[in-house]
Write a protein that holds these residues in place. Structure first.
Motif, PDB file in Angstrom:
ATOM      1  N   TYR A  95      -6.561  -1.372   2.282  1.00  0.00           N
ATOM      2  CA  TYR A  95      -6.538  -0.181   1.262  1.00  0.00           C
ATOM      3  C   TYR A  95      -6.602  -1.063  -0.326  1.00  0.00           C
ATOM      4  O   TYR A  95      -7.384  -0.657  -1.248  1.00  0.00           O
ATOM      5  CB  TYR A  95      -5.434   0.051   0.790  1.00  0.00           C
ATOM      6  CG  TYR A  95      -5.312   1.127  -0.271  1.00  0.00           C
ATOM      7  CD1 TYR A  95      -5.981   1.685  -0.547  1.00  0.00           C
ATOM      8  CD2 TYR A  95      -4.158   0.526  -0.954  1.00  0.00           C
ATOM      9  CE1 TYR A  95      -6.152   2.745  -1.108  1.00  0.00           C
ATOM     10  CE2 TYR A  95      -4.048   0.966  -2.759  1.00  0.00           C
ATOM     11  CZ  TYR A  95      -5.200   2.116  -2.879  1.00  0.00           C
ATOM     12  OH  TYR A  95      -5.413   3.074  -4.000  1.00  0.00           O
ATOM     13  N   TRP A  96      -6.486  -2.285  -0.402  1.00  0.00           N
ATOM     14  CA  TRP A  96      -6.918  -3.473  -1.472  1.00  0.00           C
ATOM     15  C   TRP A  96      -8.006  -3.970  -1.206  1.00  0.00           C
ATOM     16  O   TRP A  96      -7.864  -4.608  -2.204  1.00  0.00           O
ATOM     17  CB  TRP A  96      -5.262  -4.331  -1.696  1.00  0.00           C
ATOM     18  CG  TRP A  96      -4.280  -3.687  -1.172  1.00  0.00           C
ATOM     19  CD1 TRP A  96      -2.475  -3.053  -0.631  1.00  0.00           C
ATOM     20  CD2 TRP A  96      -3.507  -3.136  -2.634  1.00  0.00           C
ATOM     21  NE1 TRP A  96      -2.070  -2.971  -1.476  1.00  0.00           N
ATOM     22  CE2 TRP A  96      -1.788  -1.981  -2.419  1.00  0.00           C
ATOM     23  CE3 TRP A  96      -4.043  -2.698  -4.445  1.00  0.00           C
ATOM     24  CZ2 TRP A  96      -1.399  -1.827  -3.162  1.00  0.00           C
ATOM     25  CZ3 TRP A  96      -3.345  -2.232  -5.140  1.00  0.00           C
ATOM     26  CH2 TRP A  96      -2.413  -1.678  -4.934  1.00  0.00           C
ATOM     27  N   THR A 123      -2.142  -9.531   1.349  1.00  0.00           N
ATOM     28  CA  THR A 123      -1.811  -7.955   1.751  1.00  0.00           C
ATOM     29  C   THR A 123      -0.619  -7.834   3.260  1.00  0.00           C
ATOM     30  O   THR A 123      -1.149  -8.750   3.345  1.00  0.00           O
ATOM     31  CB  THR A 123      -2.986  -7.288   1.555  1.00  0.00           C
ATOM     32  OG1 THR A 123      -3.478  -8.316   2.931  1.00  0.00           O
ATOM     33  CG2 THR A 123      -3.681  -7.718   0.272  1.00  0.00           C
ATOM     34  N   SER A 141       0.458  -1.399   0.397  1.00  0.00           N
ATOM     35  CA  SER A 141       0.067   0.358  -0.039  1.00  0.00           C
ATOM     36  C   SER A 141       0.505   1.189  -0.697  1.00  0.00           C
ATOM     37  O   SER A 141       1.916   0.976   0.474  1.00  0.00           O
ATOM     38  CB  SER A 141      -1.093   0.075   1.278  1.00  0.00           C
ATOM     39  OG  SER A 141      -1.743  -1.497   0.844  1.00  0.00           O
ATOM     40  N   HIS A 159       1.167   0.371  -5.043  1.00  0.00           N
ATOM     41  CA  HIS A 159       0.215   1.969  -4.919  1.00  0.00           C
ATOM     42  C   HIS A 159       1.929   2.897  -4.202  1.00  0.00           C
ATOM     43  O   HIS A 159       1.655   3.094  -3.002  1.00  0.00           O
ATOM     44  CB  HIS A 159      -0.878   1.491  -4.153  1.00  0.00           C
ATOM     45  CG  HIS A 159      -1.334   2.945  -4.213  1.00  0.00           C
ATOM     46  ND1 HIS A 159      -1.904   3.925  -3.672  1.00  0.00           N
ATOM     47  CD2 HIS A 159      -2.050   3.630  -5.637  1.00  0.00           C
ATOM     48  CE1 HIS A 159      -2.107   5.045  -3.880  1.00  0.00           C
ATOM     49  NE2 HIS A 159      -2.620   4.575  -5.109  1.00  0.00           N
TER      50      HIS A 159
END
Length: 256
Positions: free
Chosen positions: A27-28, A43, A19, A86
């Protein structure tokens, strides 16, 4: 210890998601279902955020975050992975791929950069001032302005209020946030790029308020011929605002 979660087939190839500034694996959430049909999606909450509590201390750099990503892979017993990052998470992917060629086979960098653009520095200066001079509440209320297009925010007002309350309840602390901002602004990918041996896709948002498209364009030019670039609309968090288009781009690239 770094908290991580796995979704998808246990025997699938590992796809590690990293993230941005917030650092939370949550976030995903908009992308998990599509990606986990094809990969063992991992994650994680970055050190000093979410369920990976820690008091960060200077000096703190993207290289330290890459150490933590490598720890997650080692804990999984993964000798190689595909990686999507990201913004700040994309910088972590660049650092990890350069450090250990062969560890990352495919790298997707979403709205990342080689060196921070003056516009991006200005945006983070504003965010730091909000945090230090106005407090956590105004800092969090301003955050969506940098992440999402105005039309998406207008259509998702209830969600934004819920997200803001969650972020306030799990805020990683002023010191941790300032050190993470300093780390991303202090990162320079240029010395690392000659060591990159992985396939690379740069996803760039045409309407990103925080990171201008030229940042990805410069990184793409420096990586040629080893990278591809794809353009989306949807603001800085285009993987959230246009999750279907984002998943289609990534899955096509990751399967190459």
């Amino acid at each position: 210890m770094i908290h991580f979660d796995c979704t998808g087939p246990e025997d699938g190839e590992v796809l590690l998601l990293s993230s941005g500034l917030g650092g939370s694996g949550g976030y995903w959430s908009a992308n998990l279902a599509a990606l986990a049909r094809h990969y063992r999606v991992v994650t994680y909450d970055q050190r000093g955020t979410g369920r990976s509590p820690a008091a960060l201390e200077p000096p703190y750099a993207i290289a330290d975050m890459a150490d933590d990503a490598a720890w997650v892979l080692d804990a999984l017993g993964a000798r190689a992975c595909r990686f999507i990052g990201h913004a700040l998470g994309g910088l972590v992917g660049l650092a990890l791929a350069a450090r250990a060629p062969g560890l990352v086979s495919h790298l997707v960098v979403v709205n990342g950069w080689m060196q921070p653009d003056p516009h991006t520095v200005r945006c983070f200066d504003v965010r730091r001032d909000l945090l230090l001079k106005a407090g956590i509440g105004p800092y969090l209320r301003a955050q969506p302005l940098f992440l999402y297009p105005s039309s998406w925010m207008a259509a998702n007002a209830t969600r934004l209020a819920t997200d803001e309350a969650h972020a306030a309840a799990h805020f990683p602390g002023v010191q941790n946030t300032l050190l993470r901002i300093a780390a991303l602004l202090g990162f320079d990918a240029a010395p690392l790029l000659p060591a990159l041996a992985c396939r690379t896709l740069l996803v760039v948002s045409q309407d990103d308020l925080l990171v201008p498209p030229v940042c990805s364009e410069r990184l793409h030019a420096a990586l040629l011929p080893g990278s591809r670039m794809a353009r989306l609309d949807g603001g800085h968090a285009c993987n959230v605002t246009d999750a279907a288009a984002f998943a289609a781009l990534c899955l096509e690239f990751l399967a190459a």
